[in-house]
Design a protein around this motif. Structure first.
Motif, PDB file in Angstrom:
ATOM      1  N   TRP A   1       0.863  -1.180   0.000  1.00  0.00           N
ATOM      2  CA  TRP A   1       0.000   0.000   0.000  1.00  0.00           C
ATOM      3  C   TRP A   1       0.896   1.226   0.000  1.00  0.00           C
ATOM      4  CZ3 TRP A   1      -5.059   0.362  -0.864  1.00  0.00           C
ATOM      5  CH2 TRP A   1      -5.741   1.525  -0.514  1.00  0.00           C
ATOM      6  N   VAL A   2       1.188   1.730  -1.199  1.00  0.00           N
ATOM      7  CA  VAL A   2       2.064   2.896  -1.374  1.00  0.00           C
ATOM      8  C   VAL A   2       1.354   3.844  -2.321  1.00  0.00           C
ATOM      9  CG1 VAL A   2       4.382   3.688  -1.953  1.00  0.00           C
ATOM     10  CG2 VAL A   2       4.056   1.339  -1.163  1.00  0.00           C
ATOM     11  N   ARG A   3       0.789   4.928  -1.782  1.00  0.00           N
ATOM     12  CA  ARG A   3      -0.057   5.813  -2.570  1.00  0.00           C
ATOM     13  C   ARG A   3       0.691   6.558  -3.667  1.00  0.00           C
ATOM     14  NH1 ARG A   3      -2.793   9.382   2.124  1.00  0.00           N
ATOM     15  NH2 ARG A   3      -4.055   7.806   3.168  1.00  0.00           N
ATOM     16  N   GLY A   4       1.971   6.844  -3.424  1.00  0.00           N
ATOM     17  CA  GLY A   4       2.718   7.703  -4.327  1.00  0.00           C
ATOM     18  C   GLY A   4       3.008   9.031  -3.657  1.00  0.00           C
ATOM     19  N   ASN A   5       3.553   9.949  -4.418  1.00  0.00           N
ATOM     20  CA  ASN A   5       3.974  11.238  -3.896  1.00  0.00           C
ATOM     21  C   ASN A   5       2.891  12.293  -4.134  1.00  0.00           C
ATOM     22  OD1 ASN A   5       5.564  13.914  -3.928  1.00  0.00           O
ATOM     23  ND2 ASN A   5       7.079  12.441  -3.213  1.00  0.00           N
TER      24      ASN A   5
ATOM     25  N   GLU B   1      -9.690   4.030   3.901  1.00  0.00           N
ATOM     26  CA  GLU B   1      -8.704   3.302   4.704  1.00  0.00           C
ATOM     27  C   GLU B   1      -9.201   2.978   6.120  1.00  0.00           C
ATOM     28  OE1 GLU B   1      -4.335   4.847   3.086  1.00  0.00           O
ATOM     29  OE2 GLU B   1      -5.144   5.609   4.952  1.00  0.00           O
ATOM     30  N   TYR B   2      -8.795   1.810   6.566  1.00  0.00           N
ATOM     31  CA  TYR B   2      -8.837   1.465   7.987  1.00  0.00           C
ATOM     32  C   TYR B   2      -7.396   1.088   8.335  1.00  0.00           C
ATOM     33  CZ  TYR B   2     -10.616  -0.307  12.435  1.00  0.00           C
ATOM     34  OH  TYR B   2     -10.886  -0.495  13.770  1.00  0.00           O
ATOM     35  N   ALA B   3      -6.593   2.107   8.659  1.00  0.00           N
ATOM     36  CA  ALA B   3      -5.144   1.920   8.798  1.00  0.00           C
ATOM     37  C   ALA B   3      -4.748   1.698  10.260  1.00  0.00           C
ATOM     38  CB  ALA B   3      -4.395   3.126   8.234  1.00  0.00           C
ATOM     39  N   LYS B   4      -4.005   0.636  10.489  1.00  0.00           N
ATOM     40  CA  LYS B   4      -3.408   0.352  11.798  1.00  0.00           C
ATOM     41  C   LYS B   4      -1.913   0.147  11.558  1.00  0.00           C
ATOM     42  CE  LYS B   4      -5.588  -2.707  14.305  1.00  0.00           C
ATOM     43  NZ  LYS B   4      -6.285  -3.980  14.641  1.00  0.00           N
ATOM     44  N   VAL B   5      -1.193   1.258  11.457  1.00  0.00           N
ATOM     45  CA  VAL B   5       0.213   1.203  11.052  1.00  0.00           C
ATOM     46  C   VAL B   5       1.070   2.020  12.010  1.00  0.00           C
ATOM     47  CG1 VAL B   5      -0.352   0.897   8.612  1.00  0.00           C
ATOM     48  CG2 VAL B   5      -0.055   3.202   9.512  1.00  0.00           C
ATOM     49  N   LYS B   6       2.366   1.718  11.981  1.00  0.00           N
ATOM     50  CA  LYS B   6       3.316   2.466  12.787  1.00  0.00           C
ATOM     51  C   LYS B   6       3.377   3.915  12.309  1.00  0.00           C
ATOM     52  CE  LYS B   6       6.166  -1.694  13.361  1.00  0.00           C
ATOM     53  NZ  LYS B   6       5.811  -2.000  14.750  1.00  0.00           N
TER      54      LYS B   6
ATOM     55  N   SER C   1      -0.674   8.679  10.698  1.00  0.00           N
ATOM     56  CA  SER C   1      -0.832  10.109  10.483  1.00  0.00           C
ATOM     57  C   SER C   1      -2.308  10.474  10.406  1.00  0.00           C
ATOM     58  CB  SER C   1      -0.135  10.536   9.186  1.00  0.00           C
ATOM     59  OG  SER C   1      -0.464  11.868   8.860  1.00  0.00           O
ATOM     60  N   ASN C   2      -2.790  11.218  11.415  1.00  0.00           N
ATOM     61  CA  ASN C   2      -4.188  11.660  11.415  1.00  0.00           C
ATOM     62  C   ASN C   2      -4.514  12.549  10.232  1.00  0.00           C
ATOM     63  OD1 ASN C   2      -5.631  10.583  13.762  1.00  0.00           O
ATOM     64  ND2 ASN C   2      -4.084  11.641  14.966  1.00  0.00           N
ATOM     65  N   ASP C   3      -3.529  13.324   9.792  1.00  0.00           N
ATOM     66  CA  ASP C   3      -3.770  14.272   8.709  1.00  0.00           C
ATOM     67  C   ASP C   3      -3.854  13.601   7.344  1.00  0.00           C
ATOM     68  OD1 ASP C   3      -3.790  16.410  10.470  1.00  0.00           O
ATOM     69  OD2 ASP C   3      -1.653  16.829  10.213  1.00  0.00           O
ATOM     70  N   HIS C   4      -3.289  12.405   7.230  1.00  0.00           N
ATOM     71  CA  HIS C   4      -3.180  11.789   5.903  1.00  0.00           C
ATOM     72  C   HIS C   4      -3.838  10.419   5.789  1.00  0.00           C
ATOM     73  CE1 HIS C   4      -0.285  14.743   4.247  1.00  0.00           C
ATOM     74  NE2 HIS C   4       0.071  14.866   5.508  1.00  0.00           N
ATOM     75  N   GLN C   5      -4.195   9.790   6.908  1.00  0.00           N
ATOM     76  CA  GLN C   5      -4.715   8.424   6.843  1.00  0.00           C
ATOM     77  C   GLN C   5      -6.037   8.300   7.579  1.00  0.00           C
ATOM     78  OE1 GLN C   5      -0.797   6.692   8.194  1.00  0.00           O
ATOM     79  NE2 GLN C   5      -1.144   5.323   6.454  1.00  0.00           N
TER      80      GLN C   5
ATOM     81  N   SER D   1       2.338   9.495   4.567  1.00  0.00           N
ATOM     82  CA  SER D   1       1.924  10.663   5.347  1.00  0.00           C
ATOM     83  C   SER D   1       2.344  11.973   4.688  1.00  0.00           C
ATOM     84  CB  SER D   1       2.514  10.587   6.755  1.00  0.00           C
ATOM     85  OG  SER D   1       3.930  10.680   6.713  1.00  0.00           O
ATOM     86  N   GLY D   2       2.583  11.938   3.372  1.00  0.00           N
ATOM     87  CA  GLY D   2       2.911  13.154   2.650  1.00  0.00           C
ATOM     88  C   GLY D   2       4.380  13.347   2.359  1.00  0.00           C
TER      89      GLY D   2
END
Length: 504
Positions: A58-62, A90-95, A98-102, A139-140
């Motif tokens: 899961w890699v969105r890109g830049n 997304e339902y993201a549970k990752v290290k 980022s609240n602003d991006h996920q 996360s940007g």
């Protein structure tokens, strides 16, 4: 419709069992180590498409990719425009979440791997020693290294069928016809799409639409279906006796990333024998162990010295790290290893998809056209990526645990000095892989763009009531992997269609 719990690594089994992909045309300078010099492009032929067989990264890109997308005359597709859709799905549970991006309330589960080996820690510590920051690459900011994020739920593969279909089977407006092959879009004399023709169990059927016909067949099959329906380059359609209803540059440019998997570091740690029963039990009862691993543990992004982009924080190479087990023949022992794959994020060369026949059951002709750029930038960038990867071997932590570059030569390159540029050029040509992430073959753009097939609302030029909602509309290279953009396009496309018909 509920599907079984599927180990995340099950895609390895699916590859060998099913007819699941396309072959590229025969090549001279790449895919040289493949059968008949043809590369395999995996396309998932299952409910859930390629999310059933892919590496789950899961890699969105830049963010700059999406801003460029919008700047090409496509309002509504900048990073800030599409970010709400990424967060929604997304339902993201990752290290380092980022609240602003996920997002945390969507249908698509995103997790880090549930299985790590000491090799993961060695690579992370080596990266720190090399001054590479630890990041959440979704996360940007991509410049750094982070734990890989993949489409998992509790260690099991989470496909689009699981995300969107399992709990929708009772909907009265949803009918799924598996084992069906669409032959063409039905278009009337007024150039209005009104349905599709398809074959199922040897019988021919038609299904008609009240409003829009929506194609979501992906970067390879969407251009094929458009062409079979009379939408494509007129000169190409004439070869197969197909009347051109809309003369558009369907099938080009084909944008698909280049991956070189040929670097491996071997450590001096001896691994115990594989215990399959324990691994299966751990997976079924705890959602842990090697069966929960996906294609990579760590992902890192770099800007090589080859790049001439004005933004120093815009990477051109991605390195992915995955733990491996390597049998050392001299000792008959299994050693811990870290496999490194290089992904060329924005190649200068691009390819095309064309009809091979007017028979809709025949595959298209696919030519990714790698390494055809005049200034050799693509190969030079990959070579620069090889040298970046090798820096890990010079760190204190790698030396402590015996991490050395595997010097077993590619057989076809044994006549060249190992680790020379000539050797790596040869190895890349032999081992290159076409990532199964095609885009651009029904390009989005303004009507003034001679290569555009759809507008920014996903409508096909020259044909009423026909839209394309998949990665084939993407007009730029995405500096990542294409599953996340595909989900985003689906969510945004649904809103575009809903708003259009609600307003009317």
């Amino acid at each position: 419709m509920k599907s079984p719990r599927i180990p995340s690594m099950s895609f390895n089994l699916l590859h060998s069992k099913y007819n699941w992909g396309y072959l590229t045309t025969q090549q001279k300078n790449w895919c040289a180590g493949s059968n008949n010099r043809q590369c395999l492009l995996g396309m998932g032929k299952a409910l859930g498409g390629s999310t059933v067989i892919n590496g789950m990264l899961w890699v969105r890109g830049n963010p700059k990719d999406y801003d460029l997308w919008a700047q090409q005359g496509n309002p509504g597709w900048s990073y800030q425009d599409v970010l709400p859709y990424f967060k929604k799905l997304e339902y993201a549970k990752v290290k380092k979440f980022s609240n602003d991006h996920q997002g945390k309330g969507g249908k698509v589960h995103v997790e880090n791997s549930h299985f790590m080996t000491p090799a993961t820690e060695y690579v992370l510590r080596a990266a720190h020693e090399l001054g590479i920051p630890y990041i959440n690459y979704n996360s940007g900011n991509q410049m750094g290294i982070g734990h890989a994020q993949g489409t998992l739920k509790d260690g099991s593969r989470w496909s689009s069928a699981k995300a969107y279909l399992e709990h929708s089977e009772e909907r009265r407006n949803l009918i799924i016809k598996t084992k069906s092959t669409v032959l063409k879009v039905l278009i009337d004399d007024n150039k209005r799409a009104y349905g599709v023709q398809y074959i199922r169990n040897g019988k021919l059927y038609e299904v008609h639409a009240i409003k829009d016909v929506v194609l979501s067949a992906g970067g390879m099959s969407t251009p094929k279906l458009l062409a079979l329906s009379g939408i494509g380059p007129e000169k190409d359609l004439k070869k197969f006796g197909i009347k051109a209803l809309s003369n558009l540059n369907v099938g080009s440019p084909l944008l698909t990333h280049i991956l070189f998997p040929g670097i491996r570091f071997i450590f001096n740690s001896t691994l115990p024998p594989v215990n399959e029963k324990r691994d299966i039990l751990d997976y079924l009862t705890k959602g842990t162990g090697p069966l929960t691993a996906f294609s990579s543990d760590l992902v890192t992004f770099f800007r090589t010295e080859i790049s001439n982009h004005e933004d120093k924080n815009y990477p051109d190479i991605e390195l992915t790290f995955a733990p491996k087990r390597v049998r050392v023949e001299t000792t008959s022992e299994d050693k811990l290893a870290a496999s490194v794959s290089l992904v060329l994020l924005r190649p200068k060369s691009f390819g095309e998809v064309k009809l091979s026949s007017n028979d809709p059951l025949q595959p298209p002709l696919i030519n990714p056209n790698y390494f055809t750029d005049d200034d050799d930038i693509d190969m030079k960038t990959l070579l620069a990526g090889v040298r970046i990867a090798q820096k890990f071997a010079n760190t204190t932590i790698f030396k402590k645990y015996g991490g050395v570059l595997d010097s077993n030569s590619v057989l076809s390159c044994k006549n060249l000095p190992f680790d020379s540029d000539q050797y790596w050029r040869c190895a890349i040509q032999q081992q290159i892989i076409c990532l199964s992430d095609p885009a651009g073959t029904a390009k989005m753009g303004p009507e003034s763009d001679k290569d555009a097939v759809v507008d920014y609302k996903l409508r096909v030029y020259g044909i009423k009531n026909l839209r394309v909602v998949d990665n084939s509309v993407i007009p730029v290279w995405i500096s990542g992997h294409m599953m996340a953009p595909a989900y985003m396009i689906g969510e945004k496309g649904a809103d575009i269609i809903k708003m259009f018909w609600t307003v009317k």
